[in-house]
Scaffold this active site. Structure first.
Site, short mmCIF file in Angstrom:
data_model
loop_
_atom_site.label_atom_id
_atom_site.label_comp_id
_atom_site.label_asym_id
_atom_site.label_seq_id
_atom_site.Cartn_x
_atom_site.Cartn_y
_atom_site.Cartn_z
N ASN A 88 0.81 -1.22 0.00
CA ASN A 88 0.00 0.00 0.00
C ASN A 88 0.85 1.28 0.00
O ASN A 88 0.41 2.30 -0.50
CB ASN A 88 -0.91 -0.03 1.24
CG ASN A 88 -1.52 1.32 1.53
OD1 ASN A 88 -2.48 1.73 0.88
ND2 ASN A 88 -0.95 2.05 2.50
N ALA A 185 5.21 11.31 -12.88
CA ALA A 185 5.94 10.15 -12.35
C ALA A 185 4.98 9.21 -11.64
O ALA A 185 5.16 7.98 -11.67
CB ALA A 185 7.02 10.63 -11.39
N TYR A 186 3.97 9.77 -10.98
CA TYR A 186 2.99 8.94 -10.26
C TYR A 186 2.29 8.01 -11.24
O TYR A 186 2.17 6.80 -11.00
CB TYR A 186 1.99 9.85 -9.55
CG TYR A 186 0.97 9.10 -8.72
CD1 TYR A 186 1.31 8.58 -7.48
CD2 TYR A 186 -0.33 8.92 -9.18
CE1 TYR A 186 0.38 7.89 -6.71
CE2 TYR A 186 -1.27 8.24 -8.41
CZ TYR A 186 -0.91 7.72 -7.18
OH TYR A 186 -1.82 7.04 -6.42
N VAL A 219 -9.83 9.02 -2.87
CA VAL A 219 -10.16 8.87 -1.44
C VAL A 219 -9.64 10.04 -0.60
O VAL A 219 -8.52 10.52 -0.81
CB VAL A 219 -9.54 7.54 -0.91
CG1 VAL A 219 -9.87 7.35 0.55
CG2 VAL A 219 -10.03 6.36 -1.73
N ARG A 220 -10.45 10.45 0.37
CA ARG A 220 -10.10 11.57 1.27
C ARG A 220 -9.03 11.16 2.28
O ARG A 220 -9.33 10.77 3.42
CB ARG A 220 -11.35 12.09 1.99
CG ARG A 220 -12.33 12.78 1.05
CD ARG A 220 -13.49 13.43 1.79
NE ARG A 220 -14.38 12.49 2.41
CZ ARG A 220 -15.40 11.86 1.81
NH1 ARG A 220 -15.63 12.06 0.52
NH2 ARG A 220 -16.18 11.03 2.49
N THR A 221 -7.77 11.17 1.84
CA THR A 221 -6.62 10.94 2.71
C THR A 221 -5.70 12.15 2.53
O THR A 221 -6.01 13.06 1.76
CB THR A 221 -5.85 9.67 2.29
OG1 THR A 221 -5.40 9.88 0.94
CG2 THR A 221 -6.72 8.43 2.35
P1 NDP Z 1 -1.21 8.75 2.35
O1 NDP Z 1 -0.32 9.79 1.82
O2 NDP Z 1 -2.32 9.11 3.27
O3 NDP Z 1 -0.38 7.56 3.03
C1 NDP Z 1 0.73 7.03 2.38
C2 NDP Z 1 1.40 6.03 3.30
O4 NDP Z 1 2.54 5.48 2.63
C3 NDP Z 1 1.90 6.67 4.60
O5 NDP Z 1 1.69 5.77 5.65
C4 NDP Z 1 3.38 6.84 4.33
O6 NDP Z 1 4.20 6.86 5.49
C5 NDP Z 1 3.64 5.57 3.53
N1 NDP Z 1 4.94 5.60 2.84
C6 NDP Z 1 5.36 6.49 1.93
N2 NDP Z 1 6.62 6.21 1.56
C7 NDP Z 1 7.00 5.10 2.27
C8 NDP Z 1 8.18 4.33 2.33
N3 NDP Z 1 9.25 4.63 1.59
N4 NDP Z 1 8.21 3.24 3.16
C9 NDP Z 1 7.13 2.92 3.91
N5 NDP Z 1 5.99 3.64 3.91
C10 NDP Z 1 5.92 4.72 3.09
O7 NDP Z 1 -1.83 8.04 1.04
P2 NDP Z 1 -3.11 7.11 0.82
O8 NDP Z 1 -3.45 6.39 2.05
O9 NDP Z 1 -4.12 7.92 0.11
O10 NDP Z 1 -2.50 6.11 -0.27
C11 NDP Z 1 -2.22 4.74 -0.02
C12 NDP Z 1 -2.04 4.06 -1.37
O11 NDP Z 1 -3.23 4.24 -2.15
C13 NDP Z 1 -0.91 4.67 -2.20
O12 NDP Z 1 -0.20 3.64 -2.85
C14 NDP Z 1 -1.64 5.53 -3.22
O13 NDP Z 1 -0.92 5.68 -4.41
C15 NDP Z 1 -2.91 4.72 -3.44
N6 NDP Z 1 -4.01 5.49 -3.98
C16 NDP Z 1 -4.56 6.53 -3.26
C17 NDP Z 1 -5.62 7.25 -3.81
C18 NDP Z 1 -6.29 8.36 -3.08
O14 NDP Z 1 -7.18 9.02 -3.68
N7 NDP Z 1 -5.96 8.64 -1.83
C19 NDP Z 1 -6.16 6.94 -5.15
C20 NDP Z 1 -5.53 5.82 -5.79
C21 NDP Z 1 -4.49 5.14 -5.21
P3 NDP Z 1 4.68 8.26 6.20
O15 NDP Z 1 3.57 8.68 7.11
O16 NDP Z 1 5.92 7.85 6.91
O17 NDP Z 1 4.91 9.25 5.09
#
Ligand code: NDP
Length: 262
Positions: A88, A185-186, A219-221
């Protein structure tokens, strides 16, 4: 006879979709290993455990081979099998330049690949690997020659790794447009992740390990922002559907349990 609970391990789970995925999996009876690259995850896991769920925290920085190896050694020593691995962790950085390109594919593509390779020995035959991808990773965003390379049925992991590496080099040399890449890049990292799902599904087929990509929707994150259309509960449910499969598809891309285009 009591059934052992299935174990799930989720990366990047201290907040956002990863955290909610842990909560939903634990509520369904999974033993959950909530991982994060910082200590925030320990507090998050404790709060879920205080609520009666079986959740524990381990550190995992997905771009760090030593961190992955430490976690693998702990799982091995503790004789823990991971029935479900959810990749994730992800980043969506502002702007577009060689540094953004490199960091984004390092986390979103190479991170997911390294974690899967590093932990797959702990996934039993018949387990699930879930890649949290995105609808923006649809390969239609690439120029036709690149699209064909990503979609080639016989694409190997070496070819895929070279292809994603070529994106970073093309951005560095200022010729990414000419080479047919988008200026995101994403997007490229998630196109790569989707292709990786097909490669891994083929590689792991003999062990009956399912590998699927899911899109949680917008999603609202912290990443999706306040204006996104879906709650974190709805988005995580899309992930949990694939994580909890006991039978069913492999090598597919799904949102809300329905196939969506690559
Ligand atoms: P957030 O930014 O809320 O959370 C991202 C999470 O990834 C955080 O816990 C962050 O940790 C962690 N992370 C980032 N880099 C690393 C690393 N190098 N090692 C370990 N952990 C890491 O994002 P979301 O919850 O929204 O996204 C989760 C997934 O869902 C992602 O892959 C995103 O691409 C995907 N996604 C999200 C969408 C959305 O609308 N929100 C839509 C489509 C896909 P830390 O707190 O330390 O930064």
């Amino acid at each position: 006879m009591t059934m052992q609970p299935r174990t799930a391990l989720v990366t990047g789970a201290n907040r956002g979709l990863g955290l909610e995925t842990c909560r939903q999996l634990a509520a369904r009876g999974f033993r959950v290993i909530l991982t994060s690259r910082n200590d925030d995850g320990a507090g998050a896991a404790r709060r879920l455990a205080d609520g009666g769920l079986t959740v524990e925290h381990r550190r995992l920085e997905v771009t760090d081979p030593a961190s992955i190896a430490t976690l693998e050694a702990w799982l091995r020593n503790e004789r823990v099998s991971i029935d479900v691995l959810v990749n994730n962790a992800g980043i969506a950085l502002d702007g577009f330049n060689p540094e953004v390109a490199r960091r984004t594919v390092d986390v979103n593509f190479f991170g997911a690949l390294q974690v899967t390779d590093g932990l797959i020995a702990r996934v039993p035959d018949g387990g699930n690997v879930v890649m949290v991808s995105s609808g923006v990773g649809e390969v239609a965003g690439l120029a036709p020659p690149l699209r064909e390379r990503f979609l080639a049925p016989g694409l190997t992991r070496d070819e895929l790794v070279r292809l994603v590496g070529a994106f970073v080099r093309d951005v560095e040399s200022g010729r990414h447009r000419e080479a047919g890449w988008p200026s995101s890049a994403y997007r490229v990292s998630k196109v790569g992740m989707n292709a990786l799902v097909r490669v891994l599904a083929r590689e792991l087929g003999p062990r009956k390990i399912r590998v699927n990509a899911v899109c949680p929707g917008w999603v609202r994150t912290d990443m999706g922002g306040k204006g996104a259309s879906r709650s974190v509960e709805e988005g995580a449910a899309s992930i949990v559907w694939a994580a909890a499969l006991e039978d069913g598809p492999t090598g597919g891309f799904f949102r809300d349990g329905q196939p969506i285009p690559w």
